[in-house]
Write a protein that holds these residues in place. Structure first.
Motif, PDB file in Angstrom:
ATOM      1  N   GLY A 145       0.840  -1.195   0.000  1.00  0.00           N
ATOM      2  CA  GLY A 145       0.000   0.000   0.000  1.00  0.00           C
ATOM      3  C   GLY A 145       0.868   1.235   0.000  1.00  0.00           C
ATOM      4  N   GLY A 146       0.265   2.386   0.277  1.00  0.00           N
ATOM      5  CA  GLY A 146       1.000   3.641   0.292  1.00  0.00           C
ATOM      6  C   GLY A 146       2.024   3.705   1.411  1.00  0.00           C
ATOM      7  N   VAL A 147       3.034   4.564   1.220  1.00  0.00           N
ATOM      8  CA  VAL A 147       4.108   4.662   2.211  1.00  0.00           C
ATOM      9  C   VAL A 147       3.589   5.109   3.572  1.00  0.00           C
ATOM     10  CG1 VAL A 147       5.912   5.071   0.512  1.00  0.00           C
ATOM     11  CG2 VAL A 147       4.694   7.019   1.489  1.00  0.00           C
ATOM     12  N   GLU A 148       2.435   5.793   3.596  1.00  0.00           N
ATOM     13  CA  GLU A 148       1.892   6.268   4.871  1.00  0.00           C
ATOM     14  C   GLU A 148       1.471   5.129   5.793  1.00  0.00           C
ATOM     15  OE1 GLU A 148      -1.630   6.015   2.040  1.00  0.00           O
ATOM     16  OE2 GLU A 148       0.482   6.628   1.921  1.00  0.00           O
ATOM     17  N   ASN A 149       1.444   3.910   5.267  1.00  0.00           N
ATOM     18  CA  ASN A 149       1.074   2.744   6.071  1.00  0.00           C
ATOM     19  C   ASN A 149       2.288   2.043   6.688  1.00  0.00           C
ATOM     20  OD1 ASN A 149      -1.735   2.952   5.354  1.00  0.00           O
ATOM     21  ND2 ASN A 149      -1.207   2.094   3.357  1.00  0.00           N
ATOM     22  N   TYR A 150       3.468   2.631   6.521  1.00  0.00           N
ATOM     23  CA  TYR A 150       4.701   1.960   6.935  1.00  0.00           C
ATOM     24  C   TYR A 150       5.552   2.862   7.833  1.00  0.00           C
ATOM     25  CZ  TYR A 150       3.361  -1.517   3.527  1.00  0.00           C
ATOM     26  OH  TYR A 150       2.664  -2.484   2.851  1.00  0.00           O
ATOM     27  N   GLU A 151       6.488   2.245   8.516  1.00  0.00           N
ATOM     28  CA  GLU A 151       7.372   2.968   9.424  1.00  0.00           C
ATOM     29  C   GLU A 151       8.749   2.328   9.418  1.00  0.00           C
ATOM     30  OE1 GLU A 151       5.219   2.594  13.072  1.00  0.00           O
ATOM     31  OE2 GLU A 151       5.946   0.555  13.489  1.00  0.00           O
ATOM     32  N   ILE A 152       9.724   3.100   9.865  1.00  0.00           N
ATOM     33  CA  ILE A 152      11.092   2.606  10.028  1.00  0.00           C
ATOM     34  C   ILE A 152      11.396   2.548  11.515  1.00  0.00           C
ATOM     35  CG2 ILE A 152      13.534   3.108   9.644  1.00  0.00           C
ATOM     36  CD1 ILE A 152      12.748   4.335   6.970  1.00  0.00           C
ATOM     37  N   ALA A 153      11.834   1.388  11.971  1.00  0.00           N
ATOM     38  CA  ALA A 153      12.198   1.195  13.370  1.00  0.00           C
ATOM     39  C   ALA A 153      13.716   1.213  13.478  1.00  0.00           C
ATOM     40  CB  ALA A 153      11.638  -0.128  13.886  1.00  0.00           C
ATOM     41  N   PHE A 154      14.250   2.188  14.209  1.00  0.00           N
ATOM     42  CA  PHE A 154      15.685   2.327  14.372  1.00  0.00           C
ATOM     43  C   PHE A 154      16.184   1.451  15.518  1.00  0.00           C
ATOM     44  CE2 PHE A 154      14.553   6.052  11.988  1.00  0.00           C
ATOM     45  CZ  PHE A 154      15.658   6.307  11.193  1.00  0.00           C
ATOM     46  N   GLU A 155      17.426   1.035  15.389  1.00  0.00           N
ATOM     47  CA  GLU A 155      18.072   0.229  16.425  1.00  0.00           C
ATOM     48  C   GLU A 155      18.169   0.992  17.745  1.00  0.00           C
ATOM     49  OE1 GLU A 155      22.554  -1.703  17.042  1.00  0.00           O
ATOM     50  OE2 GLU A 155      22.150  -0.251  15.458  1.00  0.00           O
ATOM     51  N   LYS A 156      18.416   2.298  17.652  1.00  0.00           N
ATOM     52  CA  LYS A 156      18.619   3.138  18.827  1.00  0.00           C
ATOM     53  C   LYS A 156      17.686   4.350  18.780  1.00  0.00           C
ATOM     54  CE  LYS A 156      23.537   1.921  18.986  1.00  0.00           C
ATOM     55  NZ  LYS A 156      24.925   2.426  18.961  1.00  0.00           N
ATOM     56  N   GLN A 157      17.512   4.990  19.900  1.00  0.00           N
ATOM     57  CA  GLN A 157      16.834   6.282  19.920  1.00  0.00           C
ATOM     58  C   GLN A 157      17.639   7.266  19.073  1.00  0.00           C
ATOM     59  OE1 GLN A 157      14.102   7.768  21.513  1.00  0.00           O
ATOM     60  NE2 GLN A 157      13.283   5.837  22.287  1.00  0.00           N
ATOM     61  N   GLU A 158      16.945   7.981  18.212  1.00  0.00           N
ATOM     62  CA  GLU A 158      17.612   8.911  17.309  1.00  0.00           C
ATOM     63  C   GLU A 158      17.011  10.311  17.436  1.00  0.00           C
ATOM     64  OE1 GLU A 158      20.156   8.271  15.403  1.00  0.00           O
ATOM     65  OE2 GLU A 158      20.194   6.072  15.249  1.00  0.00           O
TER      66      GLU A 158
END
Length: 282
Positions: A145-158
């Motif tokens: 679907g559209g990119v608005e349905n996704y997220e990036i989870a970072f290894e650390k707090q950024e």
């Protein structure tokens, strides 16, 4: 020429033109963007010896290198091929020396281990004097679907600060803070009209691409790459997650020596340097 490597989990196809990853199939599903909408014909270009608009000035001479370098437009030769690994290479020639004055050999190795694709860049310096290079990835991930349905989870707090670029791809100096967070929802309203999110000097060396609050699509590692860029085209259902060593040059500023730029890597005479990224497909 295209080469396919496979194991019981993944089947990956690499094109000798640009040494580009053009397909990854897992569980019968294509995981790389295939330009179904006509918005972008790329799949996973190799960025070498620069990422973005980064001038190459050596000993006061400016060389007219194009954005993302020349590797993505060159025919790679086959070095090695097994069921689960392929190694491709290019090297300096009269054409490359017009825009990048170094002798070099650049190899890319794609290798499979269960659900993990490893992408290794090996830069060999055959000369007695140092060479300098930058590199990065531009792999695409097909979405449902559209990119608005996704997220990036970072290894650390950024502390995520985006650095803007102008219409020509040069850094403007303008910034936008997204705050301190570990999970970053992809902003569909920003990722339009060719704009790229540029996160400079992040602490994480692993990120996960997943549905918002849900299923993971992939986990990407990028040791040796300090910058992370996020891009897509139009409203097409894909995202590119791009670890880069360098960043684009600032707009309207005289160029400086290539070796002094952030993210440019030195390889001593008769030495080599290898950088490895991985993508674990869920």
């Amino acid at each position: 020429m295209q080469y396919t490597i496979h194991n019981d989990t993944l089947s990956c196809t690499i094109d000798s033109l640009g040494g580009e990853l053009v397909s990854v199939v897992k569980d019968g599903k294509e995981r790389v963007w295939q330009n179904q909408t006509g918005d972008w014909a790329g799949h996973g270009p190799l960025l070498f010896p620069v990422c973005g608009h980064c001038g190459v000035k050596v000993d006061g001479v400016e060389y007219p290198i194009s954005a993302h370098g020349f590797a993505k437009k060159m025919q790679f030769s086959l070095v090695k091929k097994t069921d689960t690994e392929v190694v491709l290479a290019i090297q300096a020639n009269e054409t490359t020396k017009k825009v990048y004055p170094f002798d070099f050999r650049f190899e890319v190795c794609y290798a499979l281990n269960e659900n993990v694709l490893s992408i290794a860049y090996r830069v060999v310096n055959p000369a007695n004097t140092p060479l300098y290079f930058a590199c990065g990835g531009h792999e695409s991930f097909a979405l449902d679907g559209g990119v608005e349905n996704y997220e990036i989870a970072f290894e650390k707090q950024e502390n995520l600060v985006h650095f803007f670029h102008d219409d020509d791809g040069y850094m403007t100096g303008e910034r936008k803070s997204y705050g301190t967070l570990q999970t970053f929802p992809l902003p569909e309203d920003f990722l339009q009209e060719g704009r790229t999110l540029i996160f400079k000097g992040i602490a994480s060396r692993t990120v996960g691409l997943r549905e918002r609050g849900g299923k993971k699509l992939a986990e990407i590692t990028f040791d040796g790459f300090e910058n992370l860029l996020v891009w897509h085209a139009g409203k097409a259902p894909f995202i590119c997650i791009e670890p880069w060593t360098n960043l684009p040059d600032p707009a309207n500023v005289a160029d400086v020596e290539f070796r002094t730029k952030g993210g440019v890597i030195e390889v001593s005479g008769n030495a080599e340097k290898t950088l490895v990224r991985t993508i674990a497909y869920a």
